[in-house]
Every structure is written in C-alpha cells, then in structure tokens.
Design a protein around this motif. Structure first.
Motif, PDB file in Angstrom:
ATOM      1  N   PRO A  77      -3.577  -8.927 -12.338  1.00 44.19           N
ATOM      2  CA  PRO A  77      -4.913  -8.342 -12.291  1.00 44.19           C
ATOM      3  C   PRO A  77      -5.716  -8.996 -11.157  1.00 44.19           C
ATOM      4  O   PRO A  77      -5.740 -10.217 -11.025  1.00 44.19           O
ATOM      5  N   GLY A  78      -6.318  -8.172 -10.306  1.00 46.32           N
ATOM      6  CA  GLY A  78      -7.044  -8.664  -9.138  1.00 46.32           C
ATOM      7  C   GLY A  78      -6.143  -8.996  -7.959  1.00 46.32           C
ATOM      8  O   GLY A  78      -6.620  -9.427  -6.915  1.00 46.32           O
ATOM      9  N   GLY A  79      -4.820  -8.771  -8.098  1.00 43.91           N
ATOM     10  CA  GLY A  79      -3.857  -9.085  -7.044  1.00 43.91           C
ATOM     11  C   GLY A  79      -3.978  -8.153  -5.846  1.00 43.91           C
ATOM     12  O   GLY A  79      -4.500  -7.042  -5.943  1.00 43.91           O
ATOM     13  N   THR A  80      -3.450  -8.616  -4.703  1.00 44.89           N
ATOM     14  CA  THR A  80      -3.564  -7.891  -3.436  1.00 44.89           C
ATOM     15  C   THR A  80      -2.190  -7.630  -2.833  1.00 44.89           C
ATOM     16  O   THR A  80      -1.339  -8.520  -2.801  1.00 44.89           O
ATOM     17  N   PHE A  81      -2.003  -6.423  -2.330  1.00 50.07           N
ATOM     18  CA  PHE A  81      -0.805  -6.007  -1.611  1.00 50.07           C
ATOM     19  C   PHE A  81      -1.223  -5.720  -0.176  1.00 50.07           C
ATOM     20  O   PHE A  81      -2.166  -4.958   0.063  1.00 50.07           O
ATOM     21  N   LEU A  82      -0.553  -6.353   0.793  1.00 54.03           N
ATOM     22  CA  LEU A  82      -0.815  -6.111   2.208  1.00 54.03           C
ATOM     23  C   LEU A  82       0.431  -5.512   2.841  1.00 54.03           C
ATOM     24  O   LEU A  82       1.534  -6.041   2.674  1.00 54.03           O
ATOM     25  N   LEU A  83       0.262  -4.430   3.583  1.00 49.27           N
ATOM     26  CA  LEU A  83       1.355  -3.632   4.119  1.00 49.27           C
ATOM     27  C   LEU A  83       1.088  -3.297   5.584  1.00 49.27           C
ATOM     28  O   LEU A  83      -0.023  -2.899   5.933  1.00 49.27           O
ATOM     29  N   ILE A  84       2.108  -3.457   6.424  1.00 51.68           N
ATOM     30  CA  ILE A  84       2.016  -3.075   7.838  1.00 51.68           C
ATOM     31  C   ILE A  84       2.557  -1.659   8.002  1.00 51.68           C
ATOM     32  O   ILE A  84       3.649  -1.344   7.509  1.00 51.68           O
ATOM     33  N   LEU A  85       1.812  -0.821   8.699  1.00 51.25           N
ATOM     34  CA  LEU A  85       2.219   0.567   8.940  1.00 51.25           C
ATOM     35  C   LEU A  85       1.970   0.952  10.390  1.00 51.25           C
ATOM     36  O   LEU A  85       1.004   0.490  11.004  1.00 51.25           O
ATOM     37  N   LEU A  86       2.816   1.822  10.910  1.00 52.66           N
ATOM     38  CA  LEU A  86       2.561   2.495  12.183  1.00 52.66           C
ATOM     39  C   LEU A  86       1.689   3.722  11.912  1.00 52.66           C
ATOM     40  O   LEU A  86       1.707   4.266  10.805  1.00 52.66           O
ATOM     41  N   GLU A  87       1.003   4.194  12.921  1.00 55.03           N
ATOM     42  CA  GLU A  87       0.254   5.440  12.793  1.00 55.03           C
ATOM     43  C   GLU A  87       1.182   6.577  12.343  1.00 55.03           C
ATOM     44  O   GLU A  87       0.815   7.401  11.506  1.00 55.03           O
ATOM     45  N   GLN A  88       2.425   6.599  12.868  1.00 47.75           N
ATOM     46  CA  GLN A  88       3.388   7.660  12.541  1.00 47.75           C
ATOM     47  C   GLN A  88       3.896   7.580  11.097  1.00 47.75           C
ATOM     48  O   GLN A  88       4.529   8.506  10.602  1.00 47.75           O
ATOM     49  N   ASN A  89       3.622   6.478  10.397  1.00 44.97           N
ATOM     50  CA  ASN A  89       4.016   6.343   8.987  1.00 44.97           C
ATOM     51  C   ASN A  89       3.051   7.062   8.057  1.00 44.97           C
ATOM     52  O   ASN A  89       3.227   7.039   6.843  1.00 44.97           O
ATOM     53  N   LYS A  90       2.027   7.687   8.634  1.00 44.13           N
ATOM     54  CA  LYS A  90       1.048   8.471   7.878  1.00 44.13           C
ATOM     55  C   LYS A  90       0.285   7.606   6.865  1.00 44.13           C
ATOM     56  O   LYS A  90       0.391   7.789   5.646  1.00 44.13           O
ATOM     57  N   PRO A  91      -0.498   6.653   7.365  1.00 45.88           N
ATOM     58  CA  PRO A  91      -1.237   5.761   6.467  1.00 45.88           C
ATOM     59  C   PRO A  91      -2.097   6.481   5.428  1.00 45.88           C
ATOM     60  O   PRO A  91      -2.233   5.992   4.310  1.00 45.88           O
ATOM     61  N   SER A  92      -2.660   7.625   5.776  1.00 47.47           N
ATOM     62  CA  SER A  92      -3.494   8.339   4.794  1.00 47.47           C
ATOM     63  C   SER A  92      -2.667   8.791   3.598  1.00 47.47           C
ATOM     64  O   SER A  92      -3.151   8.769   2.458  1.00 47.47           O
ATOM     65  N   GLU A  93      -1.411   9.183   3.820  1.00 49.74           N
ATOM     66  CA  GLU A  93      -0.521   9.548   2.708  1.00 49.74           C
ATOM     67  C   GLU A  93      -0.185   8.333   1.859  1.00 49.74           C
ATOM     68  O   GLU A  93      -0.140   8.409   0.630  1.00 49.74           O
ATOM     69  N   VAL A  94       0.089   7.207   2.519  1.00 47.19           N
ATOM     70  CA  VAL A  94       0.401   5.969   1.791  1.00 47.19           C
ATOM     71  C   VAL A  94      -0.796   5.559   0.937  1.00 47.19           C
ATOM     72  O   VAL A  94      -0.643   5.186  -0.236  1.00 47.19           O
ATOM     73  N   LYS A  95      -1.988   5.657   1.496  1.00 49.44           N
ATOM     74  CA  LYS A  95      -3.218   5.327   0.758  1.00 49.44           C
ATOM     75  C   LYS A  95      -3.337   6.188  -0.490  1.00 49.44           C
ATOM     76  O   LYS A  95      -3.610   5.684  -1.589  1.00 49.44           O
ATOM     77  N   LYS A  96      -3.107   7.492  -0.359  1.00 52.19           N
ATOM     78  CA  LYS A  96      -3.183   8.395  -1.512  1.00 52.19           C
ATOM     79  C   LYS A  96      -2.157   8.030  -2.574  1.00 52.19           C
ATOM     80  O   LYS A  96      -2.448   8.070  -3.773  1.00 52.19           O
ATOM     81  N   MET A  97      -0.947   7.659  -2.136  1.00 47.85           N
ATOM     82  CA  MET A  97       0.099   7.268  -3.093  1.00 47.85           C
ATOM     83  C   MET A  97      -0.320   6.020  -3.862  1.00 47.85           C
ATOM     84  O   MET A  97      -0.193   5.962  -5.090  1.00 47.85           O
ATOM     85  N   LEU A  98      -0.805   5.010  -3.154  1.00 45.00           N
ATOM     86  CA  LEU A  98      -1.205   3.770  -3.807  1.00 45.00           C
ATOM     87  C   LEU A  98      -2.378   4.004  -4.755  1.00 45.00           C
ATOM     88  O   LEU A  98      -2.421   3.435  -5.855  1.00 45.00           O
ATOM     89  N   GLU A  99      -3.308   4.846  -4.361  1.00 42.95           N
ATOM     90  CA  GLU A  99      -4.436   5.166  -5.242  1.00 42.95           C
ATOM     91  C   GLU A  99      -3.951   5.911  -6.480  1.00 42.95           C
ATOM     92  O   GLU A  99      -4.449   5.674  -7.587  1.00 42.95           O
ATOM     93  N   LYS A 100      -2.963   6.780  -6.316  1.00 44.55           N
ATOM     94  CA  LYS A 100      -2.388   7.492  -7.457  1.00 44.55           C
ATOM     95  C   LYS A 100      -1.778   6.515  -8.457  1.00 44.55           C
ATOM     96  O   LYS A 100      -1.812   6.738  -9.671  1.00 44.55           O
ATOM     97  N   PHE A 101      -1.258   5.393  -7.956  1.00 42.83           N
ATOM     98  CA  PHE A 101      -0.660   4.382  -8.822  1.00 42.83           C
ATOM     99  C   PHE A 101      -1.706   3.424  -9.403  1.00 42.83           C
ATOM    100  O   PHE A 101      -1.370   2.464 -10.076  1.00 42.83           O
ATOM    101  N   GLY A 102      -2.998   3.658  -9.117  1.00 40.45           N
ATOM    102  CA  GLY A 102      -4.053   2.875  -9.731  1.00 40.45           C
ATOM    103  C   GLY A 102      -4.598   1.736  -8.901  1.00 40.45           C
ATOM    104  O   GLY A 102      -5.301   0.863  -9.418  1.00 40.45           O
ATOM    105  N   LEU A 103      -4.311   1.717  -7.608  1.00 41.38           N
ATOM    106  CA  LEU A 103      -4.770   0.641  -6.740  1.00 41.38           C
ATOM    107  C   LEU A 103      -5.918   1.105  -5.852  1.00 41.38           C
ATOM    108  O   LEU A 103      -5.909   2.233  -5.361  1.00 41.38           O
ATOM    109  N   ALA A 104      -6.893   0.235  -5.630  1.00 39.82           N
ATOM    110  CA  ALA A 104      -7.960   0.496  -4.656  1.00 39.82           C
ATOM    111  C   ALA A 104      -7.410   0.136  -3.290  1.00 39.82           C
ATOM    112  O   ALA A 104      -6.819  -0.923  -3.118  1.00 39.82           O
TER     113      ALA A 104
END
Length: 127
Positions: A77-104
């Motif tokens: 609880p309160g933990g942080t995940f840090l991830l490196i992405l290229l622009e071509q990895n579609k960061p907006s899609e990754v953000k939506k996936m992580l939010e779907k799993f309950g993460l801010a």
C-alpha cells in the motif's frame, strides 16, 4: 551507508522464480522496471543473449505487458512502480492499463537520447 541488510534483490524472468510472486505480494515499496522496449519482430523477444536486453516485440511492449497485470499485487500500500518507455511503446495505453488495475499513474520525466524519446512512468498503489 550500511543499508545492504535492508534490501532484497531478485534477478529472474519477471516474477517467475518459484514462490517469488507470493513472497512479494503487498510488500514491495519500489519496483523499478527498465524493460526491453525496442520495437522488434516477436520472435526476437525469446532469442536470449544480448537481444533480450532490447528486443521488445510488437510495439516494444511484449515483455512489459506481461508484468503490468502483476504490479498492483506486488506493490505495498502506497508503493511505487517506475517504468521506462519509448514514445513508440504508446505510454498513454500503458497508463490506461495501469489505471484499470487500480494504480494512479503519470509520466514524471521525458527526455530524448539520440533518436529515442524516453518517458519515466510512475504508478502508485493507494495507501
């Protein structure tokens, strides 16, 4: 600084070491992930050797997408995940996936290195 006794590190294929996922469940304060993110043919992802360091497969996300569903479960609880992405990895899609799993989630840094545009994405589990 005499902190080595406070750290536990694991080197494995994501969280595949026997018992690792269970031992980390709700206990990981910080999870850093610099995945292989270069867009390559899917078959290169499993080649091993030096290719394993950069071959990300379709959208450069085949390895990343395997880890994302597990992040919420391993973070404390309160933990942080840090991830490196290229622009071509579609960061907006990754953000939506992580939010779907309950993460801010947000992008906390962006920079360019040669022809790559890199992003650091941060996802936090609620306290």
């Amino acid at each position: 600084h005499d902190v080595a006794h406070l750290l536990e590190t694991h080197e494995c294929d994501l969280l595949s070491a026997p018992g690792l996922l269970e031992s980390l469940r709700n206990k990981t304060d910080v999870l850093l992930f610099n995945p292989p993110y270069v867009l390559t043919p899917s078959e290169e992802v499993t080649l091993g050797g030096v290719a394993a360091a950069w071959a990300g497969g379709k959208d450069g996300r085949e390895v990343t997408d395997r880890l994302l569903p597990l992040v919420f479960d391993v973070l404390a609880p309160g933990g942080t995940f840090l991830l490196i992405l290229l622009e071509q990895n579609k960061p907006s899609e990754v953000k939506k996936m992580l939010e779907k799993f309950g993460l801010a989630c947000d992008v906390v840094a962006t920079t360019s290195a040669d022809e790559e545009r890199l992003h650091v994405m941060r996802a936090r589990k609620p306290p």
